[in-house]
Design a protein around this motif. Structure first.
Motif, PDB file in Angstrom:
ATOM      1  N   PHE A  57       0.855  -1.176   0.000  1.00 55.17           N
ATOM      2  CA  PHE A  57       0.000   0.000   0.000  1.00 55.17           C
ATOM      3  C   PHE A  57       0.898   1.234   0.000  1.00 55.17           C
ATOM      4  N   PHE A  58       0.373   2.342  -0.451  1.00 54.83           N
ATOM      5  CA  PHE A  58       1.185   3.542  -0.528  1.00 54.83           C
ATOM      6  C   PHE A  58       1.539   4.067   0.853  1.00 54.83           C
ATOM      7  N   GLN A  59       0.695   3.845   1.836  1.00 53.95           N
ATOM      8  CA  GLN A  59       0.956   4.286   3.203  1.00 53.95           C
ATOM      9  C   GLN A  59       0.922   3.095   4.143  1.00 53.95           C
ATOM     10  N   ALA A  60       1.859   3.070   5.090  1.00 60.11           N
ATOM     11  CA  ALA A  60       1.919   1.954   6.034  1.00 60.11           C
ATOM     12  C   ALA A  60       0.622   1.838   6.834  1.00 60.11           C
ATOM     13  N   GLU A  61      -0.014   2.983   7.104  1.00 62.56           N
ATOM     14  CA  GLU A  61      -1.261   2.959   7.869  1.00 62.56           C
ATOM     15  C   GLU A  61      -2.324   2.116   7.168  1.00 62.56           C
ATOM     16  N   VAL A  87      -4.196  -9.976  11.567  1.00 62.46           N
ATOM     17  CA  VAL A  87      -2.734 -10.046  11.686  1.00 62.46           C
ATOM     18  C   VAL A  87      -2.237  -8.841  12.484  1.00 62.46           C
ATOM     19  N   GLN A  88      -1.480  -9.107  13.530  1.00 62.03           N
ATOM     20  CA  GLN A  88      -0.982  -8.032  14.387  1.00 62.03           C
ATOM     21  C   GLN A  88       0.455  -7.621  14.054  1.00 62.03           C
ATOM     22  N   THR A  89       1.300  -8.583  13.725  1.00 60.99           N
ATOM     23  CA  THR A  89       2.696  -8.323  13.384  1.00 60.99           C
ATOM     24  C   THR A  89       3.072  -9.201  12.209  1.00 60.99           C
ATOM     25  N   CYS A  90       3.805  -8.638  11.246  1.00 60.79           N
ATOM     26  CA  CYS A  90       4.151  -9.454  10.086  1.00 60.79           C
ATOM     27  C   CYS A  90       5.460  -8.991   9.470  1.00 60.79           C
ATOM     28  N   ASN A 102       7.421   3.627  10.890  1.00 57.70           N
ATOM     29  CA  ASN A 102       6.457   4.199  11.832  1.00 57.70           C
ATOM     30  C   ASN A 102       5.329   3.238  12.189  1.00 57.70           C
ATOM     31  N   SER A 103       5.581   1.937  12.038  1.00 54.57           N
ATOM     32  CA  SER A 103       4.526   0.953  12.306  1.00 54.57           C
ATOM     33  C   SER A 103       4.582   0.420  13.730  1.00 54.57           C
ATOM     34  N   GLY A 104       5.534   0.901  14.521  1.00 53.24           N
ATOM     35  CA  GLY A 104       5.655   0.406  15.885  1.00 53.24           C
ATOM     36  C   GLY A 104       6.062  -1.053  15.964  1.00 53.24           C
ATOM     37  N   GLY A 105       6.820  -1.527  14.962  1.00 52.23           N
ATOM     38  CA  GLY A 105       7.268  -2.909  14.937  1.00 52.23           C
ATOM     39  C   GLY A 105       6.269  -3.885  14.361  1.00 52.23           C
ATOM     40  N   ARG A 106       5.133  -3.397  13.889  1.00 49.52           N
ATOM     41  CA  ARG A 106       4.108  -4.304  13.361  1.00 49.52           C
ATOM     42  C   ARG A 106       4.431  -4.755  11.938  1.00 49.52           C
ATOM     43  N   LEU A 107       5.121  -3.915  11.182  1.00 50.83           N
ATOM     44  CA  LEU A 107       5.550  -4.272   9.839  1.00 50.83           C
ATOM     45  C   LEU A 107       7.071  -4.364   9.834  1.00 50.83           C
ATOM     46  N   ASN A 108       7.607  -5.477   9.359  1.00 54.26           N
ATOM     47  CA  ASN A 108       9.045  -5.718   9.383  1.00 54.26           C
ATOM     48  C   ASN A 108       9.563  -5.917   7.964  1.00 54.26           C
ATOM     49  N   PRO A 109      10.533  -5.108   7.532  1.00 53.00           N
ATOM     50  CA  PRO A 109      10.974  -5.147   6.139  1.00 53.00           C
ATOM     51  C   PRO A 109      11.890  -6.331   5.837  1.00 53.00           C
ATOM     52  N   GLU A 120      18.431  -2.782  10.668  1.00 51.00           N
ATOM     53  CA  GLU A 120      17.598  -3.689  11.475  1.00 51.00           C
ATOM     54  C   GLU A 120      16.604  -4.504  10.648  1.00 51.00           C
ATOM     55  N   PHE A 121      16.967  -4.825   9.417  1.00 47.71           N
ATOM     56  CA  PHE A 121      16.179  -5.778   8.645  1.00 47.71           C
ATOM     57  C   PHE A 121      16.370  -7.160   9.263  1.00 47.71           C
ATOM     58  N   PRO A 122      15.300  -7.937   9.459  1.00 45.23           N
ATOM     59  CA  PRO A 122      15.444  -9.264  10.053  1.00 45.23           C
ATOM     60  C   PRO A 122      15.799 -10.358   9.053  1.00 45.23           C
TER      61      PRO A 122
END
Length: 289
Positions: free
Chosen positions: A2-6, A17-20, A55-62, A85-87
């Motif tokens: 999506f164009f915006q993380a929000e 889904v809470q974290t991905c 700015n996702s508060g750790g909910r989206l991980n690149p 900090e890419f996992p």
């Protein structure tokens, strides 16, 4: 995407889904002839997705893409994104630039990923990059090509990484195989174990059976509605499976992907927790959920 993380967070909330982690389809990148251009494309994407998730508060991980055309450049980019900090990084399982993934030139990349705690993910693609893809020379349409290319390339990747000794040399490196189904694994591991024994004189022996390395280091994406999930669990692979929503692909159940999985009565609550939370936490080294 999506164009915006929000927007992404909102739709993930709708589906439960809470974290991905956000795997990337590598598309044409492995087919680019210029390794320097491929590096710039990878860097541009990695910078963008880092900002997207910031700015996702750790909910989206690149998840990072790397230029497999030049593995020296791939190592440099892997080291750079780890500082961001890419996992994990994502690769194609195919032969790229004339090299298979068990080629010695990949050793530095494996070492960097193991030493920095980054997972290595594989994602096959059909109909985009003009690179070798197992079986597609004999198909007549997209359905046939998509059906064979994804699982066959990942089966080959597992074969090369295990029997080529990569997992023996890098015992702390985790590998994930995304969007290829998972029900091929019991058959393939059993066949590898048998062949390692039957053809012992024809290849360098490993200290352990192939299935041991897979269960120690590998993870498979599993669809919420996969009817063969109980068979995978009975085969001892419950700790190697990851919940994948496949969103926003056209064939992903949306909304309600998580509910489809949670409503299953053929697997235990303990196994559901492992697939939804625990296994992904181990693969990506994320904070416990």
């Amino acid at each position: 995407f999506f164009f915006q993380a929000e927007d992404g967070i909102r739709d993930h909330c709708v589906t439960g889904v809470q974290t991905c982690a956000l795997p990337i389809f590598l598309g044409l990148l492995p087919a680019l002839r210029s390794s320097s251009f491929a590096l710039e494309v990878a860097r541009a994407y990695n910078n963008w997705v880092a900002e997207y998730c910031a700015n996702s508060g750790g909910r989206l991980n690149p998840i990072a893409m790397l230029p497999q055309q030049d593995l020296i450049l791939a190592v440099e980019e892997a080291e750079r994104v780890r500082k961001m900090e890419f996992p994990a990084v994502m690769l194609r399982p195919n032969t790229v630039g004339g090299l298979n993934i068990d080629h010695p030139n990949y050793e530095r990349l494996w070492a960097v990923c193991q030493d920095t705690g980054m997972a290595v993910l594989f994602h096959e693609g059909y109909g985009v990059a003009n690179i070798p893809r197992i079986g597609v020379e004999r198909v007549n349409n997209t359905m046939q090509g998509h059906m064979v290319s994804h699982p066959f390339e990942h089966m080959m990747a597992v074969l090369l990484l295990i029997t080529g000794g990569v997992m023996e040399r890098f015992p702390r490196l985790h590998f994930g195989f995304m969007e290829s189904g998972a029900s091929w694994a019991p058959f393939w591991l059993n066949r590898m174990d048998d062949h390692a024994k039957m053809f012992a004189k024809d290849h360098q022996q490993l200290p352990e059976k192939p299935s041991y390395y897979f269960k120690r280091q590998c993870f498979l994406g599993i669809d919420a509605e996969d009817p063969l999930l109980p068979t995978l669990i009975e085969s001892g692979l419950g700790d190697n499976l990851l919940f994948t929503s496949d969103f926003p692909h056209f064939d992903a159940p949306f909304p309600g992907t998580v509910d489809v999985f949670l409503d299953r009565s053929d697997i235990s609550e303990k196994v559901k927790k492992s697939i939804l939370f625990d296994n992904g936490t181990r693969l990506f080294g994320l904070a416990s959920l």
